[in-house]
Design a protein around this motif. Structure first.
Motif, short mmCIF file in Angstrom:
data_model
loop_
_atom_site.label_atom_id
_atom_site.label_comp_id
_atom_site.label_asym_id
_atom_site.label_seq_id
_atom_site.Cartn_x
_atom_site.Cartn_y
_atom_site.Cartn_z
N LEU A 1 0.84 -1.20 0.00
CA LEU A 1 0.00 0.00 0.00
C LEU A 1 0.87 1.25 0.00
O LEU A 1 1.91 1.29 0.66
CB LEU A 1 -0.92 0.01 1.22
N HIS A 2 0.40 2.26 -0.74
CA HIS A 2 1.15 3.50 -0.88
C HIS A 2 0.21 4.69 -0.69
O HIS A 2 -0.96 4.63 -1.06
CB HIS A 2 1.81 3.59 -2.25
N ASP A 3 0.75 5.76 -0.14
CA ASP A 3 -0.03 6.97 0.06
C ASP A 3 0.07 7.89 -1.15
O ASP A 3 -0.83 8.70 -1.39
CB ASP A 3 0.43 7.70 1.32
N ASN A 4 1.14 7.77 -1.91
CA ASN A 4 1.37 8.66 -3.05
C ASN A 4 1.52 7.86 -4.34
O ASN A 4 1.99 6.72 -4.33
CB ASN A 4 2.64 9.50 -2.83
N GLY A 5 1.11 8.48 -5.43
CA GLY A 5 1.23 7.85 -6.74
C GLY A 5 0.08 8.24 -7.64
O GLY A 5 -0.88 8.89 -7.22
N ASP A 6 0.19 7.85 -8.91
CA ASP A 6 -0.81 8.23 -9.90
C ASP A 6 -1.86 7.15 -10.13
O ASP A 6 -2.83 7.38 -10.84
CB ASP A 6 -0.11 8.54 -11.24
N ALA A 7 -1.68 5.99 -9.56
CA ALA A 7 -2.63 4.90 -9.77
C ALA A 7 -3.93 5.17 -9.02
O ALA A 7 -3.96 5.95 -8.05
CB ALA A 7 -2.02 3.58 -9.29
N PRO A 8 -5.02 4.53 -9.43
CA PRO A 8 -6.30 4.71 -8.74
C PRO A 8 -6.22 4.29 -7.28
O PRO A 8 -5.51 3.34 -6.93
CB PRO A 8 -7.25 3.80 -9.53
N ARG A 9 -6.96 4.99 -6.45
CA ARG A 9 -6.98 4.70 -5.02
C ARG A 9 -8.17 3.82 -4.66
O ARG A 9 -9.19 3.83 -5.33
CB ARG A 9 -7.04 6.00 -4.21
N LEU A 10 -8.00 3.09 -3.58
CA LEU A 10 -9.07 2.31 -2.98
C LEU A 10 -9.36 2.86 -1.60
O LEU A 10 -8.60 3.66 -1.05
CB LEU A 10 -8.68 0.83 -2.90
N THR A 11 -10.45 2.42 -1.01
CA THR A 11 -10.87 2.89 0.31
C THR A 11 -10.54 1.85 1.36
O THR A 11 -10.78 0.65 1.18
CB THR A 11 -12.39 3.18 0.31
N PHE A 12 -9.98 2.31 2.48
CA PHE A 12 -9.68 1.42 3.60
C PHE A 12 -11.00 0.95 4.21
O PHE A 12 -11.87 1.76 4.55
CB PHE A 12 -8.83 2.15 4.63
N ALA A 13 -11.16 -0.35 4.37
CA ALA A 13 -12.42 -0.93 4.81
C ALA A 13 -12.62 -0.88 6.32
O ALA A 13 -13.70 -1.23 6.81
CB ALA A 13 -12.51 -2.38 4.34
N GLY A 14 -11.60 -0.47 7.08
CA GLY A 14 -11.74 -0.49 8.52
C GLY A 14 -11.51 -1.86 9.12
O GLY A 14 -11.95 -2.15 10.23
N ILE A 15 -10.82 -2.72 8.38
CA ILE A 15 -10.47 -4.07 8.83
C ILE A 15 -8.99 -4.27 8.53
O ILE A 15 -8.53 -4.01 7.42
CB ILE A 15 -11.29 -5.15 8.08
N GLY A 16 -8.22 -4.72 9.53
CA GLY A 16 -6.80 -4.94 9.30
C GLY A 16 -6.16 -5.77 10.38
O GLY A 16 -6.75 -6.05 11.43
#
Length: 237
Positions: free
Chosen positions: A150-165
Motif C-alpha cells: 500500500l502507498h499513500d502517493n502515486g498516480d494509480a487509482p486509489r481504494l478505500t480502507f475498509a476499517g479491517i486490518g
C-alpha cells in the motif's frame, strides 16, 4: 490472535438514532452491527476481543454480556467521555492485546468479508483490507500496487480502507515521533489518529493490503443503515 473492535465513536452523524443507542449496537436484519463482527471473530477461532467504548458505554456489556454466547471473552475498555481516536484507542488497548499481531475492525461497518482470508502475520507492521470507493468517498485512501504493498502517493487509482486490518504492536512504537504535538497527543492517555502512523509505515514499505470486491458498507448515516437493513432482510428471505 486477539482482536480489537473500535466502538468508542460518538455517532454524531447518526443522530437521532444514536441519542440513546451507540452506533455499533444499532441493528441491521435484527442483529447489532457489532455482533456481526463477533460472529466472524468467533468463527476464526479468536477467543479474546477488546471493545473500546465511550458514548453510552454501559450499554455494551448490558447488550453483549461477557461474550460467552459466541465462545468469546469480551474486554470492555472505557476511554472516557471523549474518544481517543483510532490511534489513541489502539495504543490504549495494547496492554490487553499483547505483543503478537492482532486483528482490528471498526464497529460501524458491515461486510461479507471472511476474516480467515487475512494473514495472521503481516509482512510489515500492518495489513489492510481495501474496497472499491463508495459514492460518499470517491477519492479513496491508498494505492494498492500489484505486489500487494500500500502507498499513500502515486498516480494509480486509489481504494478505500475498509476499517479491517491486522497490525503489529510495533506500528505504534514510535508514535510520538510521527504525531508530534497534535491536539490530544500530550493527554493521558493520548488521543491521536492512526492514519499518520500508517502513512509513515507505507513510506518504509511496511504496510501490505488486499482488495475485497464483495459487499461492504460504512454505516455512517441513517440512510445507509436503512438501505443495508433492507438489503440483508431481502437477501435472507
Amino acid at each position: 490472535m486477539k482482536a480489537l473492535i473500535f466502538a468508542a465513536g460518538l455517532g454524531e452523524r447518526m443522530r437521532p438514532l444514536t441519542e440513546h443507542t451507540p452506533k455499533p449496537l444499532l441493528s441491521v436484519a435484527g442483529v447489532p452491527l457489532i455482533e456481526w463482527h463477533l460472529q466472524r471473530l468467533a468463527a476464526l477461532g479468536i477467543s479474546d476481543v477488546v471493545v473500546n467504548t465511550s458514548w453510552l458505554a454501559t450499554q455494551f456489556p448490558q447488550t453483549l454480556g461477557d461474550g460467552n454466547r459466541w465462545g468469546l471473552r469480551l474486554h470492555y475498555l472505557y476511554e472516557g467521555p471523549v474518544p481517543l481516536e483510532t490511534g489513541g484507542g489502539m495504543h490504549n488497548a495494547l496492554p490487553l492485546l499483547g505483543d503478537a499481531p492482532f486483528l482490528a475492525v471498526n464497529g460501524d461497518i458491515w461486510s461479507d468479508f471472511d476474516f480467515a482470508h487475512l494473514p495472521r502475520e503481516p509482512k510489515g507492521n500492518a495489513h489492510l483490507l481495501m474496497v472499491d470507493n463508495p459514492d460518499h468517498h470517491p477519492r479513496g485512501d491508498f494505492i494498492l500496487s500489484a505486489d500487494g504493498q500500500l502507498h499513500d502517493n502515486g498516480d494509480a487509482p486509489r481504494l478505500t480502507f475498509a476499517g479491517i486490518g491486522v497490525y503489529r504492536p510495533q506500528l505504534l512504537q514510535d508514535w510520538q515521533a510521527v504525531i508530534g504535538d497534535a491536539d490530544g497527543s500530550a493527554e493521558t492517555p493520548p488521543r491521536f489518529k492512526l492514519a499518520p502512523l500508517l502513512r509513515a509505515a507505507m513510506a518504509n514499505t511496511a504496510v501490505s493490503g488486499q482488495h475485497h470486491q464483495g459487499r461492504w458498507t460504512d454505516v455512517g448515516t441513517p440512510e445507509r443503515l436503512q438501505q443495508l437493513d433492507k438489503q440483508l432482510v431481502v437477501g435472507a428471505a
